[in-house]
Design an enzyme around this catalytic site. Structure first.
Site, PDB file in Angstrom:
ATOM      1  N   GLU A 117      -4.674   7.826  -2.918  1.00 19.92           N
ATOM      2  CA  GLU A 117      -5.182   6.571  -2.378  1.00 19.92           C
ATOM      3  C   GLU A 117      -5.500   5.582  -3.505  1.00 19.92           C
ATOM      4  O   GLU A 117      -5.399   4.371  -3.311  1.00 19.92           O
ATOM      5  CB  GLU A 117      -6.423   6.858  -1.520  1.00 19.92           C
ATOM      6  CG  GLU A 117      -6.846   5.722  -0.602  1.00 19.92           C
ATOM      7  CD  GLU A 117      -5.850   5.401   0.525  1.00 19.92           C
ATOM      8  OE1 GLU A 117      -4.869   6.135   0.716  1.00 19.92           O
ATOM      9  OE2 GLU A 117      -6.079   4.377   1.215  1.00 19.92           O
TER      10      GLU A 117
ATOM     11  N   HIS B 168       1.730   4.453  -2.794  1.00 17.51           N
ATOM     12  CA  HIS B 168       1.768   5.912  -2.590  1.00 17.51           C
ATOM     13  C   HIS B 168       3.116   6.465  -3.054  1.00 17.51           C
ATOM     14  O   HIS B 168       3.193   7.483  -3.742  1.00 17.51           O
ATOM     15  CB  HIS B 168       1.635   6.244  -1.099  1.00 17.51           C
ATOM     16  CG  HIS B 168       0.225   6.266  -0.590  1.00 17.51           C
ATOM     17  ND1 HIS B 168      -0.747   7.083  -1.107  1.00 17.51           N
ATOM     18  CD2 HIS B 168      -0.376   5.589   0.432  1.00 17.51           C
ATOM     19  CE1 HIS B 168      -1.893   6.909  -0.430  1.00 17.51           C
ATOM     20  NE2 HIS B 168      -1.692   5.998   0.505  1.00 17.51           N
TER      21      HIS B 168
ATOM     22  N   HIS C 270       0.842  -1.211   0.000  1.00 12.83           N
ATOM     23  CA  HIS C 270       0.000   0.000   0.000  1.00 12.83           C
ATOM     24  C   HIS C 270       0.878   1.263   0.000  1.00 12.83           C
ATOM     25  O   HIS C 270       0.744   2.136  -0.859  1.00 12.83           O
ATOM     26  CB  HIS C 270      -0.915  -0.016   1.231  1.00 12.83           C
ATOM     27  CG  HIS C 270      -1.810   1.183   1.363  1.00 12.83           C
ATOM     28  ND1 HIS C 270      -3.126   1.178   0.982  1.00 12.83           N
ATOM     29  CD2 HIS C 270      -1.563   2.433   1.833  1.00 12.83           C
ATOM     30  CE1 HIS C 270      -3.655   2.376   1.209  1.00 12.83           C
ATOM     31  NE2 HIS C 270      -2.726   3.162   1.734  1.00 12.83           N
ATOM     32  N   GLU C 271       1.766   1.337   0.968  1.00 12.90           N
ATOM     33  CA  GLU C 271       2.602   2.545   1.076  1.00 12.90           C
ATOM     34  C   GLU C 271       3.538   2.675  -0.123  1.00 12.90           C
ATOM     35  O   GLU C 271       3.795   3.780  -0.605  1.00 12.90           O
ATOM     36  CB  GLU C 271       3.398   2.545   2.387  1.00 12.90           C
ATOM     37  CG  GLU C 271       2.537   2.541   3.663  1.00 12.90           C
ATOM     38  CD  GLU C 271       1.491   3.647   3.743  1.00 12.90           C
ATOM     39  OE1 GLU C 271       1.723   4.738   3.181  1.00 12.90           O
ATOM     40  OE2 GLU C 271       0.422   3.415   4.347  1.00 12.90           O
TER      41      GLU C 271
HETATM   42 MG    MG Z   1      -3.107   5.373   2.171  1.00 11.87          MG
END
Ligand code: MG
Length: 499
Positions: free
Chosen positions: A297, A271, A267-268
């Site tokens: 996101e 980003h 997830h990170e």
């Molecule tokens: Mg996030």
């Protein structure tokens, strides 16, 4: 970057000290969460707020505001220059509209409210936190009035997180999405879907050092350049961008249920990739970094869920998992796939799977809208929360820590933030739908561990633009769509109901 226009070049020169302050504030924020000794908190707090004040003075200085004002009147600016004027003008206007007393009241309440919220959550005692929530809502209502809005006071707060986002738009999104998701969950339950069965892999303790190695192996597979990127550990994972060439993430190790650590990492990293692939010419300008929270996101969710929880990806990393997680050494690819995609309608948002997650956001959206529309008092929130949670997810929290007290956002004054999570999910599904049309071998490439075509597609359609365009304008320009829930519903139905 240099512009053809004299005023624009002056703006970029004058912006450099502000960029530098942002750079050091970001670095301090990263350090605070990862390495700072705990007793350094108080002085760090002073340094942080002083640097923010300095930034505000520079931004609102008459010279700088004058430059931006004259740039607004210029004709023939290119998209990049228009983007710079748009971003700076938004920031200046917002700061000018909110009086200093309100900004100060909010930051004071943020510290007090957050501290009380932590204790209240621990004791599961809403009454303890209630006066602070009331105070914060009062402040935010005043801020909404100062910022101004056309239809609904909540619009003013939504726009500060997601440019041009309104209640009307979100009513359409959730009005469409929520019943679809409820129907899907009902079908899964009625058919006794294997996705509902909790895997025993979630219940064993893992060796943190070895899962850390596993996470690094995955980052290598995903082709992260460790000369521009790094990963550390923190309780709540985050991404911090110092510059286009220094982007850092953290992940978490709880010692149990290893998919949580892997998913946080991916997830990170999603980003981070957005910022790493921003065009280098935007470095140190107001356009560096993503267009909005929702688009950011969308990138993290795309990698975490759409790639990271797909069968070909699970097959790709399965040998790495079997090597590092001893109790999973005999798990089949299918068992691992079901483990990564376990669906569980439960109280806590941050632990929610991709099917139920947006129902948690729908609930928060309804409550925030009612609060700012003066339709719900603070005393009524816990009961309303529990009733709606029962209607939406079929579970009723029996204490406030499982309900209204679970999120940190409200105590930090973040009203209007939650909906960006759902918009991000919607855009992630839109992206994969468009991407599959361009990359015929999308799944084959994932199975092979060749992520170049996917990264390049994302770079061309989203990342390289930084915040040159407002989020809706960018979606329109490169994906020819808006925040349309259809793609997400189809994605979920295909993945969870078709098999
Ligand atoms: Mg996030």
């Amino acid at each position: 970057m240099r512009c053809g226009n004299f005023v624009m070049n002056q703006i970029l020169e004058a912006y450099k000290p502000m960029w530098s302050l942002n750079h050091v504030i970001a670095l301090m924020g990263w350090d605070f969460e990862t390495h700072m000794p705990s007793k350094g908190t108080e002085e760090r707090g002073v340094a942080d707020s002083q640097l923010h004040l300095l930034h505000k003075d520079l931004l609102l200085g008459s010279d700088f505001v004058g430059l931006v004002e004259s740039a607004k009147k210029l004709e023939g600016l290119n998209d990049l220059e228009k983007g710079i004027v748009r971003v700076l003008n938004r920031e200046i206007t917002k700061q000018l509209k909110i009086p200093k007393e309100l900004t100060e009241a909010e930051s004071l309440e943020r510290i007090r409210g957050n501290m009380t919220w932590r204790m209240a959550r621990e004791k599961s005692d809403f009454m303890m936190y209630k006066p602070h929530l009331e105070k914060m809502i009062e402040i935010k209502k005043q801020i909404a009035e100062k910022i101004g809005y056309e239809k609904h006071p909540y619009d003013a707060l939504l726009d500060s997180f997601e440019e041009e986002l309104t209640v009307d738009e979100l009513d359409n999104v959730f009005g469409d999405l929520t019943p679809h998701l409820q129907k899907i969950i009902k079908k899964l339950v009625d058919t006794g879907s294997p996705f509902l069965k909790e895997s025993k892999l979630a219940k064993s303790n893992y060796d943190i050092q070895r899962v850390d190695e596993l996470n690094h192996d995955i980052l290598t597979l995903l082709q992260y350049d460790m000369k521009r990127f790094r990963m550390d550990v923190s309780t709540h994972p985050f991404t911090e961008t110092m510059s286009i060439n220094d982007v850092r993430i953290t992940t978490r190790y709880e010692g149990i249920d290893f998919k949580k650590s892997i998913s946080s990492t991916i997830h990170e990293a999603g980003h981070a990739l957005y910022d790493l692939q921003c065009d280098q010419s935007l470095s140190m300008t107001p356009l560096q970094g993503g267009s909005s929270l929702a688009l950011h996101e969308s990138q993290s969710r795309f990698w975490e869920n759409i790639v990271g929880r797909s069968l070909p990806f699970v097959q790709l990393i399965a040998p790495l998992i079997r090597k590092q997680v001893t109790f999973a050494n005999r798990a089949t690819d299918d068992e691992l796939f079901l483990y990564f995609n376990n669906i569980n309608a439960d109280y806590i948002r941050v632990d929610a799977d991709e099917v139920t997650y947006n129902l948690h956001i729908a609930l928060r959206y309804e409550i925030e809208k009612k609060i700012f529309g003066d339709e719900l008092s603070v005393s009524e929130i816990p009961e309303f929360w529990n009733d709606r949670m029962e209607q939406l997810l079929g579970v009723r929290p029996n204490k406030d820590s499982q309900g209204v007290l679970q999120d940190t956002h409200w105590s930090s004054g973040l009203f209007g933030y939650f909906p960006t999570y759902t918009l991000g999910n919607l855009v992630s599904a839109l992206i994969v739908s468009k991407m599959r049309k361009d990359l015929k071998d999308y799944e084959v490439e994932i199975r092979r561990g060749n992520f170049k075509p996917i990264r390049e597609w994302l770079r061309l359609k989203v990342h390289r633009y930084g915040s040159v365009y407002a989020p809706k304008a960018l979606l329109n320009k490169t994906l020819n769509e808006g925040y349309n829930p259809d793609y997400f519903v189809t994605y979920i139905e295909t993945k969870y109901l078709a098999s």
